[in-house]
Design a protein around this motif. Structure first.
Motif, PDB file in Angstrom:
ATOM      1  N   LYS A   1      77.498  73.584  36.762  1.00 47.13           N
ATOM      2  CA  LYS A   1      76.192  74.019  36.248  1.00 47.13           C
ATOM      3  C   LYS A   1      75.749  75.293  36.955  1.00 47.13           C
ATOM      4  CE  LYS A   1      71.481  72.293  35.473  1.00 47.13           C
ATOM      5  NZ  LYS A   1      70.682  73.282  36.147  1.00 47.13           N
ATOM      6  N   HIS A   2      75.882  75.310  38.264  1.00 50.96           N
ATOM      7  CA  HIS A   2      75.505  76.507  39.024  1.00 50.96           C
ATOM      8  C   HIS A   2      76.381  77.693  38.609  1.00 50.96           C
ATOM      9  CE1 HIS A   2      73.886  78.760  42.461  1.00 50.96           C
ATOM     10  NE2 HIS A   2      75.078  79.317  42.467  1.00 50.96           N
ATOM     11  N   LEU A   3      77.661  77.475  38.481  1.00 50.75           N
ATOM     12  CA  LEU A   3      78.580  78.548  38.113  1.00 50.75           C
ATOM     13  C   LEU A   3      78.227  79.126  36.743  1.00 50.75           C
ATOM     14  CD1 LEU A   3      81.201  80.054  38.982  1.00 50.75           C
ATOM     15  CD2 LEU A   3      82.439  78.391  37.613  1.00 50.75           C
ATOM     16  N   VAL A   4      77.918  78.252  35.787  1.00 55.24           N
ATOM     17  CA  VAL A   4      77.567  78.711  34.442  1.00 55.24           C
ATOM     18  C   VAL A   4      76.243  79.468  34.468  1.00 55.24           C
ATOM     19  CG1 VAL A   4      76.865  77.925  32.143  1.00 55.24           C
ATOM     20  CG2 VAL A   4      78.899  76.949  33.232  1.00 55.24           C
ATOM     21  N   GLU A   5      75.255  78.950  35.223  1.00 55.45           N
ATOM     22  CA  GLU A   5      73.931  79.570  35.235  1.00 55.45           C
ATOM     23  C   GLU A   5      73.864  80.837  36.078  1.00 55.45           C
ATOM     24  OE1 GLU A   5      71.274  76.455  36.494  1.00 55.45           O
ATOM     25  OE2 GLU A   5      71.254  75.545  34.509  1.00 55.45           O
ATOM     26  N   PHE A   6      74.589  80.877  37.198  1.00 58.01           N
ATOM     27  CA  PHE A   6      74.405  81.965  38.142  1.00 58.01           C
ATOM     28  C   PHE A   6      75.665  82.777  38.434  1.00 58.01           C
ATOM     29  CE2 PHE A   6      71.284  78.675  39.249  1.00 58.01           C
ATOM     30  CZ  PHE A   6      70.119  79.391  39.008  1.00 58.01           C
ATOM     31  N   GLY A   7      76.821  82.307  37.988  1.00 59.61           N
ATOM     32  CA  GLY A   7      78.052  83.043  38.236  1.00 59.61           C
ATOM     33  C   GLY A   7      78.080  84.335  37.432  1.00 59.61           C
ATOM     34  N   ASP A   8      78.861  85.287  37.895  1.00 59.87           N
ATOM     35  CA  ASP A   8      78.938  86.540  37.151  1.00 59.87           C
ATOM     36  C   ASP A   8      79.728  86.331  35.862  1.00 59.87           C
ATOM     37  OD1 ASP A   8      81.508  86.324  38.137  1.00 59.87           O
ATOM     38  OD2 ASP A   8      81.404  88.094  39.390  1.00 59.87           O
ATOM     39  N   ASP A   9      79.638  87.308  34.985  1.00 60.43           N
ATOM     40  CA  ASP A   9      80.327  87.212  33.698  1.00 60.43           C
ATOM     41  C   ASP A   9      81.813  86.947  33.911  1.00 60.43           C
ATOM     42  OD1 ASP A   9      77.984  87.717  32.390  1.00 60.43           O
ATOM     43  OD2 ASP A   9      78.385  89.842  32.082  1.00 60.43           O
ATOM     44  N   GLY A  10      82.322  85.986  33.202  1.00 63.16           N
ATOM     45  CA  GLY A  10      83.741  85.676  33.281  1.00 63.16           C
ATOM     46  C   GLY A  10      84.106  84.692  34.382  1.00 63.16           C
ATOM     47  N   ALA A  11      83.164  84.346  35.254  1.00 66.54           N
ATOM     48  CA  ALA A  11      83.483  83.438  36.368  1.00 66.54           C
ATOM     49  C   ALA A  11      83.905  82.065  35.853  1.00 66.54           C
ATOM     50  CB  ALA A  11      82.298  83.309  37.321  1.00 66.54           C
ATOM     51  N   PHE A  12      83.185  81.552  34.847  1.00 69.50           N
ATOM     52  CA  PHE A  12      83.504  80.231  34.314  1.00 69.50           C
ATOM     53  C   PHE A  12      84.869  80.249  33.623  1.00 69.50           C
ATOM     54  CE2 PHE A  12      83.200  76.876  31.044  1.00 69.50           C
ATOM     55  CZ  PHE A  12      83.057  75.789  31.884  1.00 69.50           C
ATOM     56  N   ALA A  13      85.119  81.276  32.831  1.00 63.80           N
ATOM     57  CA  ALA A  13      86.418  81.393  32.150  1.00 63.80           C
ATOM     58  C   ALA A  13      87.539  81.500  33.172  1.00 63.80           C
ATOM     59  CB  ALA A  13      86.430  82.610  31.225  1.00 63.80           C
ATOM     60  N   GLU A  14      87.274  82.203  34.266  1.00 61.53           N
ATOM     61  CA  GLU A  14      88.292  82.360  35.299  1.00 61.53           C
ATOM     62  C   GLU A  14      88.605  81.029  35.971  1.00 61.53           C
ATOM     63  OE1 GLU A  14      88.732  84.957  39.303  1.00 61.53           O
ATOM     64  OE2 GLU A  14      88.086  85.994  37.484  1.00 61.53           O
ATOM     65  N   VAL A  15      87.565  80.222  36.206  1.00 59.95           N
ATOM     66  CA  VAL A  15      87.785  78.894  36.798  1.00 59.95           C
ATOM     67  C   VAL A  15      88.674  78.065  35.887  1.00 59.95           C
ATOM     68  CG1 VAL A  15      86.667  76.674  37.307  1.00 59.95           C
ATOM     69  CG2 VAL A  15      85.712  78.785  38.207  1.00 59.95           C
ATOM     70  N   CYS A  16      88.397  78.138  34.609  1.00 59.89           N
ATOM     71  CA  CYS A  16      89.171  77.350  33.650  1.00 59.89           C
ATOM     72  C   CYS A  16      90.621  77.814  33.574  1.00 59.89           C
ATOM     73  CB  CYS A  16      88.525  77.423  32.271  1.00 59.89           C
ATOM     74  SG  CYS A  16      86.906  76.652  32.217  1.00 59.89           S
ATOM     75  N   ALA A  17      90.865  79.069  33.877  1.00 58.18           N
ATOM     76  CA  ALA A  17      92.214  79.626  33.767  1.00 58.18           C
ATOM     77  C   ALA A  17      92.984  79.621  35.074  1.00 58.18           C
ATOM     78  CB  ALA A  17      92.122  81.061  33.235  1.00 58.18           C
ATOM     79  N   SER A  18      92.289  79.442  36.203  1.00 58.88           N
ATOM     80  CA  SER A  18      92.966  79.579  37.488  1.00 58.88           C
ATOM     81  C   SER A  18      93.632  78.277  37.915  1.00 58.88           C
ATOM     82  CB  SER A  18      91.989  80.050  38.560  1.00 58.88           C
ATOM     83  OG  SER A  18      90.985  79.088  38.781  1.00 58.88           O
ATOM     84  N   PRO A  19      94.856  78.368  38.395  1.00 53.84           N
ATOM     85  CA  PRO A  19      95.544  77.164  38.872  1.00 53.84           C
ATOM     86  C   PRO A  19      94.979  76.758  40.232  1.00 53.84           C
ATOM     87  CG  PRO A  19      96.894  79.080  39.286  1.00 53.84           C
ATOM     88  CD  PRO A  19      95.679  79.555  38.529  1.00 53.84           C
ATOM     89  N   PRO A  20      95.077  75.488  40.577  1.00 56.19           N
ATOM     90  CA  PRO A  20      94.602  75.065  41.898  1.00 56.19           C
ATOM     91  C   PRO A  20      95.499  75.612  42.994  1.00 56.19           C
ATOM     92  CG  PRO A  20      95.763  73.278  40.831  1.00 56.19           C
ATOM     93  CD  PRO A  20      95.666  74.404  39.817  1.00 56.19           C
ATOM     94  N   ALA A  21      94.954  75.668  44.183  1.00 56.06           N
ATOM     95  CA  ALA A  21      95.751  76.087  45.337  1.00 56.06           C
ATOM     96  C   ALA A  21      96.880  75.096  45.530  1.00 56.06           C
ATOM     97  CB  ALA A  21      94.862  76.165  46.566  1.00 56.06           C
ATOM     98  N   GLU A  22      98.113  75.578  45.589  1.00 54.91           N
ATOM     99  CA  GLU A  22      99.287  74.716  45.785  1.00 54.91           C
ATOM    100  C   GLU A  22      99.204  73.520  44.852  1.00 54.91           C
ATOM    101  OE1 GLU A  22     100.589  71.978  49.287  1.00 54.91           O
ATOM    102  OE2 GLU A  22     100.519  74.033  50.010  1.00 54.91           O
ATOM    103  N   GLY A  23      99.120  73.820  43.567  1.00 58.33           N
ATOM    104  CA  GLY A  23      98.696  72.934  42.491  1.00 58.33           C
ATOM    105  C   GLY A  23      99.334  71.585  42.314  1.00 58.33           C
ATOM    106  N   GLY A  24      98.985  71.008  41.220  1.00 60.38           N
ATOM    107  CA  GLY A  24      99.425  69.679  40.855  1.00 60.38           C
ATOM    108  C   GLY A  24      98.277  68.714  40.915  1.00 60.38           C
ATOM    109  N   SER A  25      98.410  67.632  40.202  1.00 60.75           N
ATOM    110  CA  SER A  25      97.310  66.665  40.153  1.00 60.75           C
ATOM    111  C   SER A  25      97.634  65.406  40.930  1.00 60.75           C
ATOM    112  CB  SER A  25      96.992  66.322  38.696  1.00 60.75           C
ATOM    113  OG  SER A  25      98.141  65.788  38.072  1.00 60.75           O
TER     114      SER A  25
END
Length: 151
Positions: A126-150
């Protein structure tokens, strides 16, 4: 029966202050600071288990969302600043998904850790969507986790 907010004194280690805000204890504050710091934590880092376990005592859902958001604001601001490098929000979402996958419809006890992970992630998103800069939310959705995997 106890009042649901009575248990909130242990929530993410949070207690209520006389000003009506949430007080986050030093240990939990330290975990939140590490989570939102510029230092990248791998998916397998013990920080994740400690952070998610820090709110086992009470449900975050029992706290007024506005109070929780105010208490988490410094974490949210720092996370917005550093998430492009760390992908910690994505890693948190993967940990939340793992906890949710383990929930069974027929289990007797409330899956507090899974619910808390979702409430925490929701406040951050919610904070990221409301206050993040343009593209921040899309970037979160596209970025892989650090040393990824679930796992």
């Amino acid at each position: 029966a106890h009042h649901p907010l009575a248990a909130a004194s242990g929530t993410m280690g949070a207690g209520f202050s006389s000003s009506g805000g949430l007080e986050i204890p030093e240990e939990t504050g330290s975990l939140l600071a590490s989570f939102a710091s510029p230092a990248t934590r791998a998916h397998s880092d013990p920080l994740w288990a400690s952070l998610l376990a820090s709110c086992d005592d009470a449900p975050l859902a029992s706290i007024d969302p506005r109070r929780l958001e105010r208490a988490l604001r410094p974490t949210c601001v720092a996370l917005c600043r550093h998430n492009r490098k760390t992908s910690h929000l994505t890693t948190l979402l993967l940990h939340a998904a793992r906890l949710l996958r383990a929930v069974r419809a027929d289990q007797a006890e409330t899956p507090t850790r899974a619910v808390n992970a979702v409430v925490f992630a929701t406040a951050l998103l919610k904070h990221l969507v409301e206050f993040g800069d343009d593209g921040a939310f899309a970037e979160v959705c596209a970025s892989p986790p650090a040393e990824g995997g679930s796992t």
